[in-house]
Design a protein around this motif. Structure first.
Motif, PDB file in Angstrom:
ATOM      1  N   GLY A  92       0.822  -1.209   0.000  1.00 11.71           N
ATOM      2  CA  GLY A  92       0.000   0.000   0.000  1.00 11.71           C
ATOM      3  C   GLY A  92       0.849   1.248   0.000  1.00 11.71           C
ATOM      4  N   GLY A  93       0.354   2.297   0.635  1.00 11.11           N
ATOM      5  CA  GLY A  93       1.027   3.580   0.646  1.00 11.11           C
ATOM      6  C   GLY A  93       2.128   3.680   1.694  1.00 11.11           C
ATOM      7  N   GLY A 115      -2.027 -15.850   7.503  1.00 12.64           N
ATOM      8  CA  GLY A 115      -3.308 -16.166   6.893  1.00 12.64           C
ATOM      9  C   GLY A 115      -4.392 -15.140   7.099  1.00 12.64           C
ATOM     10  N   TRP A 116      -4.092 -14.016   7.768  1.00 18.00           N
ATOM     11  CA  TRP A 116      -5.062 -12.943   7.974  1.00 18.00           C
ATOM     12  C   TRP A 116      -4.651 -11.740   7.157  1.00 18.00           C
ATOM     13  N   ASP A 117      -5.619 -11.041   6.601  1.00 18.23           N
ATOM     14  CA  ASP A 117      -5.387  -9.763   5.939  1.00 18.23           C
ATOM     15  C   ASP A 117      -6.126  -8.684   6.709  1.00 18.23           C
ATOM     16  N   LEU A 118      -5.444  -7.588   6.971  1.00 13.21           N
ATOM     17  CA  LEU A 118      -6.057  -6.456   7.656  1.00 13.21           C
ATOM     18  C   LEU A 118      -5.914  -5.237   6.762  1.00 13.21           C
ATOM     19  N   GLY A 119      -7.034  -4.689   6.314  1.00 12.13           N
ATOM     20  CA  GLY A 119      -7.005  -3.561   5.404  1.00 12.13           C
ATOM     21  C   GLY A 119      -7.549  -2.303   6.045  1.00 12.13           C
ATOM     22  N   GLY A 120      -7.007  -1.167   5.617  1.00 13.19           N
ATOM     23  CA  GLY A 120      -7.487   0.101   6.146  1.00 13.19           C
ATOM     24  C   GLY A 120      -6.518   1.228   5.857  1.00 13.19           C
ATOM     25  N   VAL A 121      -6.712   2.327   6.545  1.00 11.89           N
ATOM     26  CA  VAL A 121      -5.891   3.519   6.355  1.00 11.89           C
ATOM     27  C   VAL A 121      -4.871   3.621   7.478  1.00 11.89           C
ATOM     28  N   PHE A 122      -3.609   3.757   7.081  1.00 10.44           N
ATOM     29  CA  PHE A 122      -2.513   3.907   8.034  1.00 10.44           C
ATOM     30  C   PHE A 122      -2.053   5.369   8.066  1.00 10.44           C
ATOM     31  N   THR A 123      -1.661   5.828   9.241  1.00 12.58           N
ATOM     32  CA  THR A 123      -1.114   7.177   9.393  1.00 12.58           C
ATOM     33  C   THR A 123       0.190   7.088  10.162  1.00 12.58           C
ATOM     34  N   ALA A 124       1.289   7.421   9.492  1.00  4.03           N
ATOM     35  CA  ALA A 124       2.620   7.397  10.121  1.00  4.03           C
ATOM     36  C   ALA A 124       2.890   6.069  10.815  1.00  4.03           C
ATOM     37  N   GLY A 125       2.534   4.979  10.154  1.00  7.45           N
ATOM     38  CA  GLY A 125       2.831   3.652  10.671  1.00  7.45           C
ATOM     39  C   GLY A 125       1.778   3.050  11.566  1.00  7.45           C
ATOM     40  N   VAL A 126       0.715   3.793  11.887  1.00 11.48           N
ATOM     41  CA  VAL A 126      -0.340   3.313  12.789  1.00 11.48           C
ATOM     42  C   VAL A 126      -1.639   3.134  12.009  1.00 11.48           C
ATOM     43  N   LEU A 127      -2.316   1.995  12.230  1.00 12.75           N
ATOM     44  CA  LEU A 127      -3.603   1.758  11.584  1.00 12.75           C
ATOM     45  C   LEU A 127      -4.660   2.615  12.268  1.00 12.75           C
ATOM     46  N   THR A 128      -5.029   3.718  11.650  1.00 10.74           N
ATOM     47  CA  THR A 128      -5.971   4.662  12.265  1.00 10.74           C
ATOM     48  C   THR A 128      -7.416   4.427  11.840  1.00 10.74           C
ATOM     49  N   GLU A 129      -7.627   3.802  10.674  1.00  8.66           N
ATOM     50  CA  GLU A 129      -8.992   3.557  10.191  1.00  8.66           C
ATOM     51  C   GLU A 129      -9.096   2.131   9.653  1.00  8.66           C
ATOM     52  N   PRO A 130      -9.214   1.130  10.537  1.00 10.40           N
ATOM     53  CA  PRO A 130      -9.353  -0.249  10.053  1.00 10.40           C
ATOM     54  C   PRO A 130     -10.633  -0.419   9.252  1.00 10.40           C
ATOM     55  N   GLU A 131     -10.544  -1.180   8.167  1.00  7.72           N
ATOM     56  CA  GLU A 131     -11.702  -1.367   7.294  1.00  7.72           C
ATOM     57  C   GLU A 131     -12.223  -2.797   7.331  1.00  7.72           C
ATOM     58  N   ALA A 190     -10.205 -19.363   4.191  1.00  7.25           N
ATOM     59  CA  ALA A 190     -11.547 -19.760   4.609  1.00  7.25           C
ATOM     60  C   ALA A 190     -12.637 -19.017   3.840  1.00  7.25           C
ATOM     61  N   GLY A 191     -12.224 -18.108   2.943  1.00  3.79           N
ATOM     62  CA  GLY A 191     -13.201 -17.349   2.170  1.00  3.79           C
ATOM     63  C   GLY A 191     -14.023 -16.415   3.023  1.00  3.79           C
ATOM     64  N   ILE A 192     -13.408 -15.862   4.068  1.00  3.75           N
ATOM     65  CA  ILE A 192     -14.137 -15.019   5.021  1.00  3.75           C
ATOM     66  C   ILE A 192     -13.592 -13.595   4.976  1.00  3.75           C
ATOM     67  N   ARG A 193     -14.490 -12.638   4.959  1.00  4.36           N
ATOM     68  CA  ARG A 193     -14.110 -11.225   5.040  1.00  4.36           C
ATOM     69  C   ARG A 193     -15.134 -10.527   5.920  1.00  4.36           C
ATOM     70  N   VAL A 194     -14.662  -9.846   6.971  1.00  3.03           N
ATOM     71  CA  VAL A 194     -15.549  -9.195   7.934  1.00  3.03           C
ATOM     72  C   VAL A 194     -15.200  -7.718   8.027  1.00  3.03           C
ATOM     73  N   THR A 195     -16.201  -6.876   7.906  1.00  2.00           N
ATOM     74  CA  THR A 195     -15.992  -5.440   8.033  1.00  2.00           C
ATOM     75  C   THR A 195     -15.765  -5.072   9.497  1.00  2.00           C
ATOM     76  N   VAL A 196     -14.769  -4.235   9.737  1.00  2.00           N
ATOM     77  CA  VAL A 196     -14.468  -3.787  11.098  1.00  2.00           C
ATOM     78  C   VAL A 196     -15.305  -2.561  11.394  1.00  2.00           C
TER      79      VAL A 196
END
Length: 224
Positions: free
Chosen positions: A80-81, A97-113, A120-126
């Protein structure tokens, strides 16, 4: 045509000065580029000699800046960015085996998505708290360093459930384990996922017995 010639003659000195200024600005900007002040980003591939990380992506002023992928020696990866060699902007961090997506700010996940488990074909919105699902359980509650940490709930696929405090993914402190019917099996203190300390367990008839446990085993005869 005559008017244009008269204008040029009248303003010749001004135009000459403007041309000189523009020429000076051009050379100044060229010098700054040459010195790297206005360095253009370029795509690079960097492999650290100790095997700890490899980076492929945009590079600017001796730093990861722009879009890229950073892979770690333990199998984790971020894509990512970047800004100044830190996660910055939208990106996806993957580990075990886990993916965590979202917006990072200066190395910190500030807006997890979202959190997903691709195998397992699973995706859950945070939303307000983390939700993790697998073939064996669903966890809801806070997380720290990729592990359940704090007051949370494990709901297992056999219908049983644990609610209480967790540390590094394991029951720690006070918590309650219930069976599929919602009847308590054990309530009391835990350590590293096992009953440890004062607690009460319940037999199949619902009778309660109090005891002091050590790593899952009672250290004294249980009593009602």
């Amino acid at each position: 045509m005559k008017k244009a010639s008269l204008f040029l003659m009248k303003h010749k000195s001004l135009l000459e000065r403007c041309g000189a200024v523009l020429l000076a600005v051009f050379f100044a900007v060229a010098l700054l580029f040459a010195l790297g002040v206005f360095e253009r980003s370029r795509v690079v591939v960097i492999a650290f000699t100790d095997g700890a990380m490899t980076y492929e992506g945009e590079w600017l002023q001796d730093a990861f800046t722009g879009e890229g992928t950073l892979r770690f020696g333990d199998g984790a990866a971020y894509s990512g960015g970047f800004a100044d060699s830190r996660f910055h902007g939208y990106g996806v961090y993957s580990k075990e085996g886990w993916d965590l997506g979202g917006v990072f700010t200066a190395g910190v996940l500030t807006e997890p998505e979202y959190i997903s488990i691709p195998d397992a074909g699973i995706r859950v919105t945070v939303q307000t708290e983390y939700i993790i699902t697998s073939r064996d359980y669903i966890y809801t509650g806070p997380m720290e360093n990729w592990l359940p940490h704090g007051e949370g709930v494990y709901a297992f696929t056999d219908g049983s459930a644990y609610s209480g405090y967790l540390q590094n993914g394991l029951a720690e402190g006070y918590g309650v384990l219930k069976n599929a019917e919602g009847t308590p099996i054990y309530e009391g203190l835990w350590s590293r996922g096992l009953p440890h300390g004062a607690g009460t367990y319940y037999d199949a008839s619902g009778n309660a017995f109090r005891a002091v446990f050590e790593h899952g085993y009672p250290t004294e005869a249980p009593h009602a």
